[in-house]
Write a protein that holds these residues in place. Structure first.
Motif, PDB file in Angstrom:
ATOM      1  N   LYS A  31       0.566  -1.254   0.178  1.00  0.00           N
ATOM      2  CA  LYS A  31      -0.058   0.312   0.210  1.00  0.00           C
ATOM      3  C   LYS A  31       0.707   1.316   0.026  1.00  0.00           C
ATOM      4  N   VAL A  32       1.782   0.779   0.674  1.00  0.00           N
ATOM      5  CA  VAL A  32       2.886   2.143   1.287  1.00  0.00           C
ATOM      6  C   VAL A  32       3.491   2.460  -0.847  1.00  0.00           C
ATOM      7  N   GLU A  33       3.621   1.291  -1.021  1.00  0.00           N
ATOM      8  CA  GLU A  33       4.421   1.698  -2.302  1.00  0.00           C
ATOM      9  C   GLU A  33       4.206   2.347  -3.490  1.00  0.00           C
ATOM     10  N   ARG A  34       2.627   1.664  -3.606  1.00  0.00           N
ATOM     11  CA  ARG A  34       1.564   2.284  -4.037  1.00  0.00           C
ATOM     12  C   ARG A  34       1.090   3.636  -4.060  1.00  0.00           C
ATOM     13  N   LYS A  35       1.133   3.573  -2.514  1.00  0.00           N
ATOM     14  CA  LYS A  35       0.619   5.355  -1.822  1.00  0.00           C
ATOM     15  C   LYS A  35       2.123   6.293  -2.848  1.00  0.00           C
ATOM     16  N   THR A  36       2.969   5.746  -2.543  1.00  0.00           N
ATOM     17  CA  THR A  36       3.814   6.242  -2.869  1.00  0.00           C
ATOM     18  C   THR A  36       3.824   6.887  -4.679  1.00  0.00           C
ATOM     19  N   GLU A  37       3.504   6.077  -5.084  1.00  0.00           N
ATOM     20  CA  GLU A  37       3.888   5.794  -6.958  1.00  0.00           C
ATOM     21  C   GLU A  37       2.688   6.837  -7.772  1.00  0.00           C
ATOM     22  N   ARG A  38       1.543   6.675  -6.761  1.00  0.00           N
ATOM     23  CA  ARG A  38       0.453   7.557  -7.201  1.00  0.00           C
ATOM     24  C   ARG A  38       0.979   9.295  -7.067  1.00  0.00           C
ATOM     25  N   ALA A  39       1.871   9.300  -5.821  1.00  0.00           N
ATOM     26  CA  ALA A  39       2.240  10.418  -5.545  1.00  0.00           C
ATOM     27  C   ALA A  39       3.464  11.082  -6.100  1.00  0.00           C
ATOM     28  N   VAL A  40       3.823   9.882  -6.881  1.00  0.00           N
ATOM     29  CA  VAL A  40       5.564  10.440  -7.649  1.00  0.00           C
ATOM     30  C   VAL A  40       4.589  11.360  -8.372  1.00  0.00           C
ATOM     31  N   ASP A  41       3.919  10.111  -9.507  1.00  0.00           N
ATOM     32  CA  ASP A  41       3.336  10.449 -10.465  1.00  0.00           C
ATOM     33  C   ASP A  41       2.368  11.684 -10.746  1.00  0.00           C
ATOM     34  N   LYS A  42       1.920  12.270  -9.914  1.00  0.00           N
ATOM     35  CA  LYS A  42       1.120  13.162  -9.565  1.00  0.00           C
ATOM     36  C   LYS A  42       1.818  14.380  -9.886  1.00  0.00           C
ATOM     37  N   VAL A  43       2.963  13.879  -8.933  1.00  0.00           N
ATOM     38  CA  VAL A  43       3.696  15.160  -8.734  1.00  0.00           C
ATOM     39  C   VAL A  43       4.343  15.408 -10.292  1.00  0.00           C
ATOM     40  N   GLU A  44       5.307  14.523 -10.935  1.00  0.00           N
ATOM     41  CA  GLU A  44       5.398  14.733 -12.107  1.00  0.00           C
ATOM     42  C   GLU A  44       4.375  15.215 -12.988  1.00  0.00           C
ATOM     43  N   ASP A  45       3.321  14.823 -12.550  1.00  0.00           N
ATOM     44  CA  ASP A  45       2.677  15.318 -13.888  1.00  0.00           C
ATOM     45  C   ASP A  45       2.368  16.708 -13.663  1.00  0.00           C
ATOM     46  N   LYS A  46       2.351  17.092 -12.519  1.00  0.00           N
ATOM     47  CA  LYS A  46       1.842  18.199 -11.819  1.00  0.00           C
ATOM     48  C   LYS A  46       3.175  19.190 -12.319  1.00  0.00           C
ATOM     49  N   SER A  47       4.526  18.310 -11.931  1.00  0.00           N
ATOM     50  CA  SER A  47       5.619  19.128 -12.564  1.00  0.00           C
ATOM     51  C   SER A  47       5.978  19.426 -14.277  1.00  0.00           C
ATOM     52  N   ARG A  48       5.367  18.185 -14.478  1.00  0.00           N
ATOM     53  CA  ARG A  48       4.969  18.899 -16.614  1.00  0.00           C
ATOM     54  C   ARG A  48       3.929  19.514 -16.785  1.00  0.00           C
ATOM     55  N   ASP A  49       2.794  19.986 -16.091  1.00  0.00           N
ATOM     56  CA  ASP A  49       1.708  20.921 -16.689  1.00  0.00           C
ATOM     57  C   ASP A  49       2.069  22.510 -16.348  1.00  0.00           C
ATOM     58  N   ALA A  50       3.384  22.194 -14.853  1.00  0.00           N
ATOM     59  CA  ALA A  50       4.256  23.523 -14.460  1.00  0.00           C
ATOM     60  C   ALA A  50       4.697  24.128 -15.671  1.00  0.00           C
TER      61      ALA A  50
END
Length: 225
Positions: A31-50
């Motif tokens: 669960k922690v790994e999945r949450k971490t991956e999702r958080a990383v994906d969100k950060v990358e998406d936000k960074s890409r959008d920004a």
């Protein structure tokens, strides 16, 4: 028998208690790994959008700067051309005014010089009255030489017209209305045929024989022997 069953149950419970925490730990880790991956994906998406947004805004700002620079350049060029044309027009007008003023001043100086010369030499201007000058102005205008207003005043424009007329007629270009110029303007220069002299008339009368009278005898010419 009873003791064996109790011992088996105890062992089973021990295994369960031993395996359960391990399974729980593995499930939590996933669960922690999945949450971490999702958080990383969100950060990358936000960074890409920004990053994309920053690029777009930079591109728009650059285009605006280019458009503004182009507009400023066009306005500057238009103002420069307009200013140059105004300067040229002003210079041309000033040059024409200077030429006109110089021409008028030159005519006035020439007229005054001729008047002073006439005073020194004792010559009087033949066209002293306004009517003479007016007649001369009318004749000049009729012949295609602009003397200015028909006012009877021998001004610079009249002098200039007289000078042009004299040049056209082969006269001395003085700008003055002398006798020759007035004669040419009035058109009164006519050559009259000379009349017969009294002596020639008498001679013709003597050489012409009188007419014969009726009944008179015609004399016979005498012949030499």
């Amino acid at each position: 028998m009873k003791k064996l069953m109790i011992t088996g149950c105890a062992l089973a419970l021990g295994v369960v208690w031993t395996v359960a925490p391990a399974s729980a730990q593995e499930s939590t880790k996933d669960k922690v790994e999945r949450k971490t991956e999702r958080a990383v994906d969100k950060v990358e998406d936000k960074s890409r959008d920004a990053k994309d947004k920053i690029k777009e805004e930079s591109r728009e700002a650059k285009d605006k700067v280019k458009d503004t620079s182009r507009d400023v350049k066009d306005k500057t060029v238009d103002k420069t051309e307009s200013t140059t044309e105004k300067i040229k027009d002003t210079t041309r007008d000033a040059k024409d005014k200077v030429k006109e003023t110089t021409r008028e001043t030159k005519d006035k100086i020439s007229e005054k010089s001729h008047e002073a010369k006439d005073k020194i030499t004792g010559k009087s201007h033949p066209a002293t009255s306004k009517s003479d000058v007016r007649n001369a102005q009318q004749s000049l205008q009729a012949k295609g030489f602009d003397p200015g207003p028909i006012d009877g005043i021998h001004g610079p424009r009249t002098s200039a017209a007289v000078r042009k007329f004299q040049q056209a007629e082969g006269l001395e270009a003085t700008g003055r209305l002398d006798s020759n110029t007035m004669t040419k303007l009035s058109g009164s220069a006519s050559v009259s045929s000379p009349s017969a002299s009294p002596a020639s008339t008498a001679q013709e009368a003597q050489s012409t024989p009188p007419p014969a009278q009726p009944g008179a005898v015609k004399p016979v010419p005498r012949q030499n022997p």
